[in-house]
Design a protein around this motif. Structure first.
Motif, PDB file in Angstrom:
ATOM      1  N   UNK A 431       7.102  47.243  34.841  1.00 24.70           N
ATOM      2  CA  UNK A 431       6.687  46.276  34.078  1.00 24.70           C
ATOM      3  C   UNK A 431       8.374  45.677  33.042  1.00 24.70           C
ATOM      4  N   UNK A 432       9.205  47.475  33.260  1.00 21.73           N
ATOM      5  CA  UNK A 432      10.331  47.193  32.961  1.00 21.73           C
ATOM      6  C   UNK A 432      11.184  46.511  33.695  1.00 21.73           C
ATOM      7  N   UNK A 433      10.738  46.158  34.890  1.00 22.80           N
ATOM      8  CA  UNK A 433      11.948  45.433  35.990  1.00 22.80           C
ATOM      9  C   UNK A 433      11.494  44.310  35.760  1.00 22.80           C
ATOM     10  N   UNK A 434      10.103  44.113  36.068  1.00 29.84           N
ATOM     11  CA  UNK A 434       9.668  42.861  36.258  1.00 29.84           C
ATOM     12  C   UNK A 434      10.623  41.855  34.727  1.00 29.84           C
ATOM     13  N   UNK A 435      10.258  42.325  34.320  1.00 32.90           N
ATOM     14  CA  UNK A 435      11.243  42.191  32.591  1.00 32.90           C
ATOM     15  C   UNK A 435      12.704  41.608  33.200  1.00 32.90           C
ATOM     16  N   UNK A 436      13.085  42.247  33.260  1.00 29.59           N
ATOM     17  CA  UNK A 436      14.513  41.735  33.715  1.00 29.59           C
ATOM     18  C   UNK A 436      14.082  41.463  34.945  1.00 29.59           C
ATOM     19  N   UNK A 437      13.721  41.115  35.813  1.00 31.91           N
ATOM     20  CA  UNK A 437      13.643  40.100  37.074  1.00 31.91           C
ATOM     21  C   UNK A 437      13.197  38.413  36.416  1.00 31.91           C
ATOM     22  N   UNK A 438      12.924  38.464  36.045  1.00 35.18           N
ATOM     23  CA  UNK A 438      12.073  37.249  35.082  1.00 35.18           C
ATOM     24  C   UNK A 438      13.163  36.446  34.162  1.00 35.18           C
ATOM     25  N   UNK A 439      14.319  37.556  33.744  1.00 35.74           N
ATOM     26  CA  UNK A 439      15.015  37.156  32.715  1.00 35.74           C
ATOM     27  C   UNK A 439      16.633  36.761  33.385  1.00 35.74           C
ATOM     28  N   UNK A 440      15.949  36.971  35.139  1.00 35.50           N
ATOM     29  CA  UNK A 440      17.385  36.491  36.004  1.00 35.50           C
ATOM     30  C   UNK A 440      18.665  37.795  35.947  1.00 35.50           C
TER      31      UNK A 440
END
Length: 632
Positions: A431-440
């Protein structure tokens, strides 16, 4: 110690009354049990209690001596119950004083962070005039040890002294938050021998004012102490000039431990014990039962000896040898709990009334740290990397003796929202990785994650974060106990897997609170991004005024959020108890800090010592009520 505003809050120039949570944690060692009420003890990660709280037993006998271990290196260094912020051992001093000088309103009530009506000197206050007038009626029967009654004038005396102390220097009282008590009191009048009337500058939530302001008030013997010298006349303390002279005299006497036990000044008490001996060289001190105590329970035990130690190991060895009646058990010795039980000790612990965290610095401009931490999604990602259940279960960290914590109110608080025990951002690296990727961000595990889509859109890195930006943070942790190193290293290791570089390094507790603290040391704000040194102990009403509001004098990391400010103001000035629940929930999700488990504070005491369960349930808060104890 000590939740509303933190019972110990960091003032702008010095440690005031912010109580660092003793990171005293350990493991179950296979010793589970139950506390009355059915709360499961340690043995599973996140349990609320450790060991077993024994039932009252045996036939009480009068007299005897109880030997209590002091924390290594800690000792009471100040006598007057207006403790300056410069005393880093303020909490030790605070508990030392409470045995002799009872506060107007006492807390906690057993294990619950509530005002304890039975041990309070006054009836619940009455609010009128739109919550701007407070009437306090003292209970009948309380007396000083010389037989004179505890009167309304003694309450007013404390307030006048406190104002005089703060007029001389704002650091003269560690509990001071500008604009709050006593600044918010326009007048304090003894309207009768047993009644005090306070006029306030503004309307305040009655629950907040009672639990978080009036619990600071400690009636003092005006007819004995209102003088400017040992043989001087009694002065009118209502005169600011006289109050300052009286304070100057008492403050000087309070800084001389060598005379604590011999100065007649300190023999006038209204608590169950009085000081009978003090060794200034070792900090050993003894207390004798106050035979004139008129509180709800006269003390049975005649003598309390508070024994100093240079190390936790030395203290534990004395416990195992049976030479101490009671002491805390350090994290490193919890695996040896069976030895204590074999030696005839009860062992019990629970989280202290407060919360632990990794502090975030929102003013560190180094490499755009302030811009990065200013993004909620980044803070959410970092929280997803903290494995609270895993940390608690780990033998190298909490060893089972801690509770999961995701907000500013302990689970035992009557104000805690129903969602308080639920992680808003549970351990979930994916989930942490997804948050970062979703924000560029381009996540490079083990490498350097970089911002690829700068900008302020919902799928971009955020304001002030340029293309190619990496995430580099430092984390300074308290050098002792070892728990802080283990937690910091584990967190940094998880971050590295997502390409986030977190460098960790130890510092002493004193260094951290004095230097890596934006209000106290703004010039050093660019030196640190994160720190961990324990936590905050809190008062009964858990608003974070002074701590997480934008202009709070104890806002260590300079967190600022308009919504939090609005909710905190509603908690303090409104009269809706749900306001503070809304504040707690918002802070839990907005992450002014990264939440860590709350370690248990564990006590051991000989099975020859007993008393009501509530008198031992408050031990994890390090609040002693020995008048209720007895030797069998």
């Amino acid at each position: 110690m000590s939740g509303a505003r933190t019972r110990r809050a960091l003032a702008a120039a010095a440690l005031a009354t912010l109580l660092p949570l003793a990171a005293c944690s350990g493991g179950s060692g296979g010793d589970g049990g139950t506390r009355t009420g059915g709360t499961k003890t340690a043995g599973t990660a996140g349990a609320q209690t450790f060991g077993e709280l024994p039932a009252q037993s045996g036939t009480p006998k009068d007299g005897g001596t109880v030997d209590i271990a002091q924390q290594p290196g800690a000792g009471p260094y100040y006598m007057l119950p207006i403790v300056p912020g410069a005393f880093n051992s303020a909490y030790v001093t605070y508990q030392f004083q409470r045995l002799m000088y009872r506060p107007l309103y006492w807390f906690p009530e057993g294990a619950s962070p509530k005002v304890n009506p039975a041990l309070s000197l006054a009836e619940p206050p009455e609010f009128a005039d739109g919550n701007k007038t407070v009437t306090i009626r003292l209970k009948p029967g309380y007396t000083w040890s010389d037989g004179s009654p505890v009167e309304a004038g003694d309450v007013v005396f404390f307030i006048n002294l406190l104002k005089a102390a703060l007029k001389k220097n704002a650091s003269n009282w560690g509990g001071y938050t500008p604009g709050q008590f006593p600044d918010n009191v326009t007048s304090a009048t003894a309207t009768s021998a047993s009644t005090v009337t306070l006029k306030l500058k503004d309307a305040y939530n009655p629950e907040w004012f009672t639990a978080d302001e009036l619990t600071y008030v400690v009636p003092l013997p005006a007819k004995k102490w209102a003088r400017a010298s040992a043989d001087g006349p009694i002065l009118d303390h209502g005169s600011p000039k006289n109050a300052e002279a009286i304070y100057t005299y008492l403050d000087k006497a309070s800084r001389d431990p060598a005379s604590f036990a011999t100065d007649p000044l300190w023999q006038t008490v209204n608590g169950p014990y009085r000081l009978s001996g003090f060794d200034v060289t070792t900090n050993f001190y003894s207390m004798a039962a106050n035979e004139a105590y008129t509180g709800p329970q006269k003390p049975r035990i005649k003598t309390l000896n508070f024994r100093p130690f240079t190390s936790e190991t030395a203290k534990f060895n004395q416990l195992v040898s049976g030479n101490l009646t009671m002491a805390t058990v350090d994290q490193t010795h919890v695996s040896q709990v069976r030895q204590l039980k074999a030696a005839g000790y009860h062992v019990y612990g629970a989280p202290r009334l407060g919360f632990n965290f990794i502090m975030l610095n929102f003013k560190d401009t180094t490499d755009n740290v302030d811009k990065i931490l200013g993004q909620l999604y980044v803070r959410q990602a970092l929280q997803h990397l903290i494995d609270q259940p895993g940390y608690i279960a780990s033998k190298g960290m909490y060893n089972g003796a801690a509770a999961e914590s995701y907000g500013t109110a302990p689970a035992s608080s009557p104000y805690a929202p129903g969602s308080g025990a639920t992680a808003p951002y549970p351990y979930d690296p994916a989930a942490a990785r997804k948050l970062l990727e979703e924000h560029g961000w381009k996540v490079v595990p083990g490498g350097a994650t970089t911002c690829e889509r700068p900008g302020t859109g919902p799928a971009e890195c955020g304001a002030g974060i340029p293309q190619g930006q990496t995430i580099k943070l430092n984390l300074f942790y308290r050098s002792e106990p070892q728990l802080h190193s283990a937690v910091s290293t584990a967190f940094a290791s998880e971050a590295r897997k997502l390409g986030i570089a977190i460098s960790v390094a130890p510092k002493t507790f004193s260094f951290l609170i004095q230097n890596y603290n934006v209000p106290a040391a703004p010039s050093k704000a660019g030196e640190w991004a994160m720190s961990t040194w324990g936590g905050f102990s809190t008062t009964p009403y858990p608003t974070m005024t002074g701590t997480f509001d934008s202009k709070g004098s104890g806002n260590v990391g300079a967190y600022s959020d308009p919504k939090a400010d609005e909710l905190i103001r509603a908690s303090v000035h409104g009269d809706d108890r749900e306001a503070v629940q809304a504040e707690i929930e918002h802070l839990s999700k907005d992450l002014p800090v990264l939440w860590l488990p709350t370690a248990h504070t564990i006590w051991a005491w000989k099975d020859t010592l007993s008393g009501p369960q509530e008198a031992f349930a408050n031990l994890p808060s390090s609040v002693l009520t020995p008048e209720y104890w007895y030797l069998k």
